[in-house]
Design a protein around this motif. Structure first.
Motif, mmCIF file in Angstrom:
data_model
loop_
_atom_site.group_PDB
_atom_site.id
_atom_site.type_symbol
_atom_site.label_atom_id
_atom_site.label_comp_id
_atom_site.label_asym_id
_atom_site.label_seq_id
_atom_site.Cartn_x
_atom_site.Cartn_y
_atom_site.Cartn_z
ATOM 1 N N GLN A 1 -8.325 1.955 -1.332
ATOM 2 C CA GLN A 1 -8.645 0.707 -0.681
ATOM 3 C C GLN A 1 -9.730 0.918 0.364
ATOM 4 N N GLY A 2 -10.756 0.134 0.297
ATOM 5 C CA GLY A 2 -11.861 0.266 1.251
ATOM 6 C C GLY A 2 -11.514 -0.308 2.604
ATOM 7 N N LEU A 3 -12.399 -0.079 3.559
ATOM 8 C CA LEU A 3 -12.195 -0.593 4.911
ATOM 9 C C LEU A 3 -12.355 -2.101 4.912
ATOM 10 N N ILE B 1 8.827 10.274 -10.167
ATOM 11 C CA ILE B 1 8.280 11.616 -10.391
ATOM 12 C C ILE B 1 9.116 12.585 -9.570
ATOM 13 N N SER C 1 2.003 8.867 0.356
ATOM 14 C CA SER C 1 3.050 9.877 0.478
ATOM 15 C C SER C 1 2.740 10.807 1.632
ATOM 16 N N ASP C 2 3.795 11.303 2.260
ATOM 17 C CA ASP C 2 3.638 12.193 3.410
ATOM 18 C C ASP C 2 3.789 13.665 3.043
ATOM 19 N N ASP C 3 4.414 13.955 1.905
ATOM 20 C CA ASP C 3 4.700 15.367 1.645
ATOM 21 C C ASP C 3 4.296 15.832 0.250
ATOM 22 N N VAL C 4 4.968 15.320 -0.789
ATOM 23 C CA VAL C 4 4.660 15.777 -2.146
ATOM 24 C C VAL C 4 4.299 14.551 -2.985
ATOM 25 N N THR C 5 3.944 14.798 -4.237
ATOM 26 C CA THR C 5 3.588 13.700 -5.122
ATOM 27 C C THR C 5 4.847 12.912 -5.506
ATOM 28 N N SER D 1 -0.071 12.627 8.196
ATOM 29 C CA SER D 1 0.780 13.796 8.397
ATOM 30 C C SER D 1 0.579 14.832 7.297
ATOM 31 N N VAL D 2 -0.367 14.564 6.411
ATOM 32 C CA VAL D 2 -0.716 15.556 5.388
ATOM 33 C C VAL D 2 -1.889 16.380 5.918
ATOM 34 N N ARG E 1 0.864 -1.173 0.000
ATOM 35 C CA ARG E 1 0.000 0.000 0.000
ATOM 36 C C ARG E 1 0.900 1.221 0.000
ATOM 37 N N GLN F 1 -2.839 19.964 -5.899
ATOM 38 C CA GLN F 1 -2.103 18.748 -5.592
ATOM 39 C C GLN F 1 -1.203 19.065 -4.402
ATOM 40 N N VAL F 2 -1.407 18.359 -3.273
ATOM 41 C CA VAL F 2 -0.618 18.656 -2.078
ATOM 42 C C VAL F 2 0.866 18.645 -2.442
ATOM 43 N N SER G 1 -0.327 10.481 -4.648
ATOM 44 C CA SER G 1 -0.629 11.789 -4.068
ATOM 45 C C SER G 1 -0.542 11.728 -2.551
ATOM 46 N N PRO G 2 -0.103 12.812 -1.911
ATOM 47 C CA PRO G 2 -0.004 12.830 -0.461
ATOM 48 C C PRO G 2 -1.352 12.541 0.192
ATOM 49 N N GLY G 3 -1.324 11.663 1.167
ATOM 50 C CA GLY G 3 -2.542 11.350 1.909
ATOM 51 C C GLY G 3 -3.463 10.385 1.204
ATOM 52 N N GLU G 4 -3.144 10.027 -0.030
ATOM 53 C CA GLU G 4 -3.987 9.062 -0.730
ATOM 54 C C GLU G 4 -3.240 7.747 -0.908
ATOM 55 N N PHE G 5 -4.005 6.692 -1.197
ATOM 56 C CA PHE G 5 -3.410 5.362 -1.176
ATOM 57 C C PHE G 5 -3.490 4.687 -2.537
ATOM 58 N N HIS H 1 -5.486 16.036 4.843
ATOM 59 C CA HIS H 1 -6.058 14.712 5.060
ATOM 60 C C HIS H 1 -6.132 14.362 6.529
#
Lengths: 148, 646
Positions: free
Chosen positions: A145-147, A108, A65-69, B237-238, A62, B120-121, A85-89, B241
């Motif tokens: 990804q769902g719960l 990237i 990202s924590d900061d940038v793309t 940590s974003v 899974r 885009q973050v 993308s940050p915060g997405e999975f 989100h």
């Protein structure tokens, strides 16, 4: 007096019980899934530089990202997730059939040290069962990804 | 003759000035319209191509000017990391990864200023990465200026003509003539009385005085606080989100600024969970009135009573706000520091010294509570004078002495009243009223230096924020980022130099000037400074509300997302992750903000006139003492409109 004690209990429940239950209750419960978090090299790079897996067993990673793309490129398995993308999975699945060391990269541009942002997947075990050269490659770019 | 009669008499005058103002607007609109491309020029124009370079956290160019009717192609080149681009009002969006330019093409057919922002973050300061497209002729800006000029002119003329009278409600039956000076005391009794006392309702009185209800409210609020703090550390940590960031800065902050403070003043302080643990510890009691105390019970030193410390803490938080509102851990640390500070001070000092003297938000809400119609006051001074026990100050069997260290019998300002309802419990003569009345700012209560200084600081910091966040200088926004130390020092320097010293000094100069003008009736520079600072409060509040409205508007789409995945684990609780909430008022946000600024300006002018009238006999009021402050307020508002629309 009893009401004071009840109030104290309620407060302790809120102050101690609530955070514990949040942290405990939200632990990753999916066994077998590896969470790999991308950060720029200046902030530590991939959360795991080396991932050890066993030959012949499906691997689920899974990515987030924590900061940038960032991107995730695992050439030997033909996996390129596209932007993470940050915060997405983003979910990646494959089954390694041959032991060895496979490098993965961020593809990237993410910082000045983007070029140093890489890691490796070490496939362990003996290759007795590995008749085919490579297993099926599945890539789900941007799959949320769902719960479970 | 009574005041309402005079207001009606003034209406024709108002109408004349409105007519004049409308003429001005029409003239302005004609002038703006004449510079547009003529209608018959329909031949196909070449596409106007503009290359935008995006880097953390700035666009180059940050301000794009095109003419109405042009076909525009915007090319987005990400220079360092992946960036997005979304243009308000046109619904145009794209994303570019470094090395691959993206472009969109559209016809610029709506005039005005439109913000574009990164979608885009791209790092911590991503929420501040904005720019603007101005489609000329920018007639909304000129129209707003016209409306403002019209309103100010009408207001000035009508206020000046009614200078002997009490505007808006006034003092009925006082017999004050058009050129008579209404004594301050008459104003005070007429305007400071609470006209809708909630405590008259038995149910409300029980709810307000019940410790069990208060405990329950604190417990619920504390649970939310604990949740927010936990998630700020354990969640994503974003920032966009993270539930803590979104709950605090997209839900709570706008709720506080746009609803709680205008309607209820310090009502938040009455339910704020941050000091609750400290207070419980200090009293060693939850539901009953404790007898002992678990605290050294020290007195707060007198030299620390002026709110300088609070202003400094506020400025410190303001200087770090770029980090605090974007980085979840920073939010968590700030909240923990507040709870910890409150606990510590509760153990050392008597009462709620943290809320009153340290809490950065405490001073802020306190000063702006003079805009709110909700207040708590002693009903009858005479009853208090004849009551020697003074349970509301010293405490008694029913409750504690005022935790906010106020003196309820003589309290005239809402600033330091935390609405904790302790005096409702201790007063055995039922002499406390709590309800609606004229806001302090208009109520004829003399201003104080403490509030005056705070008011100027908060207004100038708010204006500075507006300029930084909505103004055309994108590079200044990058100073908000945690990584650039030199930029941060520059930012702190500007904040301290302008907010804490520069603007107060400037206004002091203006007051000194005003004090020397003949006809100012011997008012000292100090008095004028204090009263003008209070007249600045509505505009300051409007600026902060405009800021909160932007936070709400831009953050709204994140709300269902973080509810679906509060821990940042990739969950989709209740299918909320698939819900998409639109942004609030995209493309029209600046107009709502403009309306707030105009309302603040009008309120400020009325407040100034009202306040100065109580100090100066009407016949001696010089035109300068109206014109100069009104000019300063209008100039400030003009600058704000330019930042928002121009």
């Amino acid at each position: 007096m009893w009401s004071e004690l009840a109030a104290l209990a309620l407060v302790m429940l809120v102050v101690v019980g609530l955070p514990l239950s949040i942290v405990y209750g939200s632990r990753d419960s999916q066994s077998g899934t590896i969470t790999l978090t991308a950060r720029t090299v200046e902030h530590g790079g991939w959360s795991q530089r080396t991932i050890r897996v066993e030959v012949g067993k499906p691997v689920r990673i899974r990515l987030t990202s924590d900061d940038v793309t960032h991107g995730f490129l695992l050439p030997e398995f033909g996996i390129d997730t596209g932007p993470i993308s940050p915060g997405e999975f983003t979910m990646v699945e494959f089954t390694p059939l041959k032991p060895g060391v496979y490098r993965f990269y961020c593809n990237i541009l993410c910082s000045h040290h983007h070029g140093a942002m890489n890691g490796q997947i070490v496939v362990e075990g003996d290759a007795t069962g590995a008749v085919r050269p490579m297993g099926p490659v599945v890539s789900y770019p941007q799959a949320a990804q769902g719960l479970q | 003759m009574t005041a309402p009669g005079k207001i009606w008499k003034a209406v024709p005058r108002l109408a004349y000035s409105w007519r004049f103002g409308m003429l001005a607007v029409v003239a302005l609109a004609l002038w703006a319209g004449s510079s547009t491309r003529p209608l018959w020029a329909t031949e196909r124009q070449p596409v106007r191509e503009i290359v935008i370079e995006a880097r953390q956290f700035d666009y180059e160019p940050g301000v794009i000017r095109v003419r109405k009717g042009e076909t525009v192609r915007l090319v987005l080149q990400a220079q360092d990391v992946t960036h997005g681009f979304s243009l308000d009002g046109y619904g145009v969006a794209m994303e570019a990864i470094p090395g691959h330019a993206e472009s969109v093409e559209f016809r610029a057919d709506r005039v005005g200023k439109f913000a574009f922002r990164c979608t885009q973050v791209c790092g911590a300061s991503h929420p501040f990465m904005t720019g603007s497209l101005i489609v000329e002729p920018n007639s909304p800006f000129w129209a707003a200026l016209g409306v403002m000029a019209m309103v100010v002119f009408a207001l000035f003329v009508s206020l000046w003509r009614m200078r002997g009278d009490a505007v808006f409600g006034g003092v009925s039956g006082s017999g004050a003539g058009l050129s008579e000076w209404i004594p301050r005391t008459t104003y005070r009794t007429a305007r400071t009385a609470i006209w809708l006392d909630f405590l008259r309702s038995k149910v409300f009185r029980w709810l307000a005085a019940s410790r069990a209800v208060q405990f329950l409210v604190y417990a619920i609020a504390l649970a939310i606080l604990v949740l927010v703090v936990t998630i700020s550390f354990a969640g994503s940590s974003v920032g966009d989100h993270n539930l803590a960031i979104v709950l605090l800065w997209v839900v709570w902050w706008p709720l506080l600024l746009l609803v709680l403070m205008p309607l209820g003043g310090r009502v938040w302080c009455g339910v704020c969970p941050a000091p609750a643990p400290g207070e419980w510890l200090q009293r060693l009691a939850f539901l009953r009135k404790g007898r002992g105390q678990f605290s050294l019970g020290l007195r707060w030193p007198a030299w620390l009573r002026p709110p300088l410390l609070q202003v400094l803490v506020f400025a410190g938080v303001a200087a770090l706000s770029g980090v605090v509102i974007t980085v979840p851990q920073a939010t968590g640390i700030a909240l923990l520091a507040m709870v910890g500070g409150a606990v510590l001070l509760s153990l050392l000092f008597k009462g709620r010294t943290f809320c009153r003297f340290i809490c950065p938000l405490g001073g802020f809400i306190g000063v702006y509570s003079q805009m709110s119609p909700l207040a708590l006051r002693a009903k009858d001074e005479v009853v208090c004078k004849g009551h020697k026990e003074k349970g509301c100050v010293l405490g008694n069997g029913c409750g504690y002495g005022c935790p906010w260290l106020e003196n309820p019998p003589t309290m005239q300002h809402s600033t330091n009243c935390g609405l904790c309802m302790e005096c409702v419990r201790t007063c055995d003569r039922s002499n406390i009223s709590f309800g609606l009345r004229w806001p302090d700012n208009l109520a004829g209560v003399p201003g104080r230096v403490e509030e005056a200084y705070q008011a100027v600081v908060f207004a100038s910091v708010g204006i500075l924020f507006t300029v930084v966040l909505f103004g055309p200088w994108g590079s200044v926004r990058t100073w908000l980022d945690a990584s650039g130390m030199s930029g941060r020092f520059a930012y702190v320097g500007i904040l301290a130099g302008v907010g804490l010293l520069g603007v107060p000094a400037l206004l002091w100069g203006m007051s000194g000037l005003l004090a020397r003008v003949p006809g100012s009736s011997g008012l000292t520079a100090r008095t004028l400074w204090v009263e003008f600072s209070h007249a600045l409060v509505p505009l300051g509040m409007a600026v902060w509300m405009a800021f909160a409205l932007a936070a709400l508007s831009n953050g709204l789409p994140h709300v269902p997302q973080v509810l679906a995945d509060p821990m940042g684990r990739g969950w989709n609780l209740f299918g909320l992750g698939d819900v998409s909430w639109p942004r609030l008022l995209p493309g029209r946000l600046a107009y709502a903000q403009t309306a707030l600024v105009l309302a603040g300006l009008v309120w400020g002018i009325v407040a100034w006139r009202h306040r100065v009238l109580m100090l100066v006999p009407a016949g001696k009021l010089s035109a300068w003492s109206m014109a100069l402050p009104v000019g300063v307020l209008t100039a400030t508002a003009t600058g704000l409109l330019w930042v928002l629309l121009g």
